[in-house]
Design a protein around this motif. Structure first.
Motif, mmCIF file in Angstrom:
data_model
loop_
_atom_site.group_PDB
_atom_site.id
_atom_site.type_symbol
_atom_site.label_atom_id
_atom_site.label_comp_id
_atom_site.label_asym_id
_atom_site.label_seq_id
_atom_site.Cartn_x
_atom_site.Cartn_y
_atom_site.Cartn_z
ATOM 1 N N GLU A 178 0.813 -1.213 0.000
ATOM 2 C CA GLU A 178 0.000 0.000 0.000
ATOM 3 C C GLU A 178 0.847 1.263 0.000
ATOM 4 O OE1 GLU A 178 -2.927 0.018 3.071
ATOM 5 O OE2 GLU A 178 -3.860 -1.838 2.377
ATOM 6 N N ASP A 179 2.003 1.232 0.651
ATOM 7 C CA ASP A 179 2.842 2.426 0.712
ATOM 8 C C ASP A 179 3.427 2.792 -0.649
ATOM 9 O OD1 ASP A 179 4.333 0.014 1.071
ATOM 10 O OD2 ASP A 179 6.066 1.182 1.691
ATOM 11 N N LYS A 180 3.474 1.847 -1.586
ATOM 12 C CA LYS A 180 3.942 2.120 -2.946
ATOM 13 C C LYS A 180 2.819 2.582 -3.873
ATOM 14 C CE LYS A 180 7.856 -0.968 -3.689
ATOM 15 N NZ LYS A 180 8.290 -2.075 -4.573
ATOM 16 N N GLY A 238 -5.344 3.050 -10.265
ATOM 17 C CA GLY A 238 -6.555 2.278 -10.523
ATOM 18 C C GLY A 238 -6.482 1.299 -11.676
ATOM 19 N N GLN A 239 -5.330 1.140 -12.272
ATOM 20 C CA GLN A 239 -5.199 0.213 -13.392
ATOM 21 C C GLN A 239 -5.523 -1.217 -12.977
ATOM 22 O OE1 GLN A 239 -4.660 1.311 -16.615
ATOM 23 N NE2 GLN A 239 -5.023 3.198 -15.501
ATOM 24 N N CYS A 240 -5.148 -1.604 -11.768
ATOM 25 C CA CYS A 240 -5.418 -2.963 -11.295
ATOM 26 C C CYS A 240 -6.919 -3.232 -11.232
ATOM 27 C CB CYS A 240 -4.769 -3.205 -9.939
ATOM 28 S SG CYS A 240 -5.269 -2.043 -8.642
ATOM 29 N N VAL A 241 -7.679 -2.234 -10.806
ATOM 30 C CA VAL A 241 -9.128 -2.384 -10.698
ATOM 31 C C VAL A 241 -9.765 -2.521 -12.077
ATOM 32 C CG1 VAL A 241 -11.248 -1.331 -9.834
ATOM 33 C CG2 VAL A 241 -9.125 -1.081 -8.544
ATOM 34 N N LEU A 242 -9.255 -1.787 -13.035
ATOM 35 C CA LEU A 242 -9.785 -1.880 -14.395
ATOM 36 C C LEU A 242 -9.515 -3.251 -15.014
ATOM 37 C CD1 LEU A 242 -8.742 1.611 -15.797
ATOM 38 C CD2 LEU A 242 -11.029 0.863 -15.128
ATOM 39 N N VAL A 243 -8.355 -3.820 -14.722
ATOM 40 C CA VAL A 243 -7.963 -5.099 -15.323
ATOM 41 C C VAL A 243 -8.541 -6.296 -14.568
ATOM 42 C CG1 VAL A 243 -5.970 -6.549 -15.871
ATOM 43 C CG2 VAL A 243 -5.867 -4.106 -16.300
ATOM 44 N N ASP A 297 -12.078 4.642 -1.136
ATOM 45 C CA ASP A 297 -12.798 5.831 -1.606
ATOM 46 C C ASP A 297 -12.060 7.128 -1.291
ATOM 47 O OD1 ASP A 297 -14.906 4.384 -2.708
ATOM 48 O OD2 ASP A 297 -16.065 4.438 -0.845
ATOM 49 N N ASP A 298 -11.425 7.199 -0.145
ATOM 50 C CA ASP A 298 -10.843 8.469 0.286
ATOM 51 C C ASP A 298 -9.544 8.840 -0.419
ATOM 52 O OD1 ASP A 298 -9.666 6.310 1.630
ATOM 53 O OD2 ASP A 298 -9.158 7.514 3.379
ATOM 54 N N ASP A 299 -8.714 7.851 -0.777
ATOM 55 C CA ASP A 299 -7.425 8.192 -1.385
ATOM 56 C C ASP A 299 -7.045 7.340 -2.597
ATOM 57 O OD1 ASP A 299 -6.856 5.801 -0.126
ATOM 58 O OD2 ASP A 299 -5.391 6.643 1.265
ATOM 59 N N GLY A 300 -7.884 6.386 -2.981
ATOM 60 C CA GLY A 300 -7.631 5.576 -4.167
ATOM 61 C C GLY A 300 -6.618 4.467 -4.008
ATOM 62 N N ILE A 301 -6.116 4.276 -2.799
ATOM 63 C CA ILE A 301 -5.129 3.223 -2.557
ATOM 64 C C ILE A 301 -5.781 1.852 -2.754
ATOM 65 C CG2 ILE A 301 -3.585 2.188 -0.818
ATOM 66 C CD1 ILE A 301 -2.671 4.930 -1.948
ATOM 67 N N VAL A 302 -4.994 0.934 -3.298
ATOM 68 C CA VAL A 302 -5.473 -0.403 -3.633
ATOM 69 C C VAL A 302 -5.997 -1.159 -2.405
ATOM 70 C CG1 VAL A 302 -3.185 -1.481 -3.394
ATOM 71 C CG2 VAL A 302 -4.893 -2.537 -4.880
ATOM 72 N N ILE A 303 -7.052 -1.927 -2.638
ATOM 73 C CA ILE A 303 -7.596 -2.867 -1.661
ATOM 74 C C ILE A 303 -7.545 -4.235 -2.317
ATOM 75 C CG2 ILE A 303 -9.637 -3.632 -0.388
ATOM 76 C CD1 ILE A 303 -10.593 -0.683 -0.491
ATOM 77 N N LEU A 304 -6.929 -5.185 -1.661
ATOM 78 C CA LEU A 304 -6.864 -6.549 -2.164
ATOM 79 C C LEU A 304 -8.118 -7.293 -1.717
ATOM 80 C CD1 LEU A 304 -5.228 -8.732 -3.620
ATOM 81 C CD2 LEU A 304 -4.115 -9.219 -1.431
ATOM 82 N N LEU A 305 -8.946 -7.684 -2.663
ATOM 83 C CA LEU A 305 -10.195 -8.379 -2.354
ATOM 84 C C LEU A 305 -10.002 -9.879 -2.205
ATOM 85 C CD1 LEU A 305 -12.555 -6.577 -4.899
ATOM 86 C CD2 LEU A 305 -12.266 -6.084 -2.450
ATOM 87 N N ASP A 306 -9.025 -10.427 -2.915
ATOM 88 C CA ASP A 306 -8.815 -11.876 -2.904
ATOM 89 C C ASP A 306 -7.325 -12.178 -3.039
ATOM 90 O OD1 ASP A 306 -8.931 -14.628 -3.134
ATOM 91 O OD2 ASP A 306 -10.449 -14.616 -4.708
ATOM 92 N N ALA A 307 -6.683 -12.549 -1.941
ATOM 93 C CA ALA A 307 -5.242 -12.827 -1.941
ATOM 94 C C ALA A 307 -4.904 -14.129 -2.657
ATOM 95 C CB ALA A 307 -4.713 -12.873 -0.511
ATOM 96 N N ARG A 308 -5.896 -14.983 -2.834
ATOM 97 C CA ARG A 308 -5.703 -16.257 -3.531
ATOM 98 C C ARG A 308 -6.824 -16.436 -4.555
ATOM 99 N NH1 ARG A 308 -2.241 -20.041 -0.536
ATOM 100 N NH2 ARG A 308 -1.514 -18.960 1.309
ATOM 101 N N PRO A 309 -6.741 -15.671 -5.638
ATOM 102 C CA PRO A 309 -7.830 -15.714 -6.623
ATOM 103 C C PRO A 309 -7.924 -17.069 -7.322
ATOM 104 C CG PRO A 309 -5.994 -14.443 -7.473
ATOM 105 C CD PRO A 309 -5.671 -14.766 -6.051
ATOM 106 N N PRO A 310 -9.116 -17.417 -7.795
ATOM 107 C CA PRO A 310 -9.290 -18.670 -8.523
ATOM 108 C C PRO A 310 -8.544 -18.643 -9.855
ATOM 109 C CG PRO A 310 -11.287 -17.354 -8.628
ATOM 110 C CD PRO A 310 -10.358 -16.660 -7.690
ATOM 111 N N ALA A 311 -8.315 -19.802 -10.405
ATOM 112 C CA ALA A 311 -7.544 -19.945 -11.646
ATOM 113 C C ALA A 311 -8.096 -19.065 -12.764
ATOM 114 C CB ALA A 311 -7.504 -21.404 -12.076
ATOM 115 N N ALA A 312 -9.391 -18.874 -12.806
ATOM 116 C CA ALA A 312 -10.004 -18.058 -13.860
ATOM 117 C C ALA A 312 -9.550 -16.600 -13.796
ATOM 118 C CB ALA A 312 -11.524 -18.135 -13.759
#
Length: 64
Positions: free
Chosen positions: A7-9, A14-19, A28-43
């Motif tokens: 997060e400090d980097k 927002g490119q990650c969110v678009l992809v 919402d307040d500063d646009g910093i990334v939030i990781l929703l799934d640390a182990r995403p499915p293969a898809a």
């Protein structure tokens, strides 16, 4: 696959969110990334790797 974010980097571009919106979001307040799934499915692996590649701050780390 295991994902971590530095997060400090993050510059809030927002490119990650678009992809890979199923894996990443932004605060919402500063646009910093939030990781929703640390182990995403293969898809989601290709999109997650692409999100890491397009991150201008190299704040996304992908293992596996």
């Amino acid at each position: 696959m295991e994902i971590t974010v530095e997060e400090d980097k993050c510059v809030g571009a927002g490119q990650c969110v678009l992809v890979a919106p199923e894996v990443f979001d932004q605060r919402d307040d500063d646009g910093i990334v939030i990781l929703l799934d640390a182990r995403p499915p293969a898809a989601q692996h290709d999109a997650t790797r692409q999100a890491a590649q397009v991150c201008p701050a190299a704040a996304i780390l992908v293992r596996g």
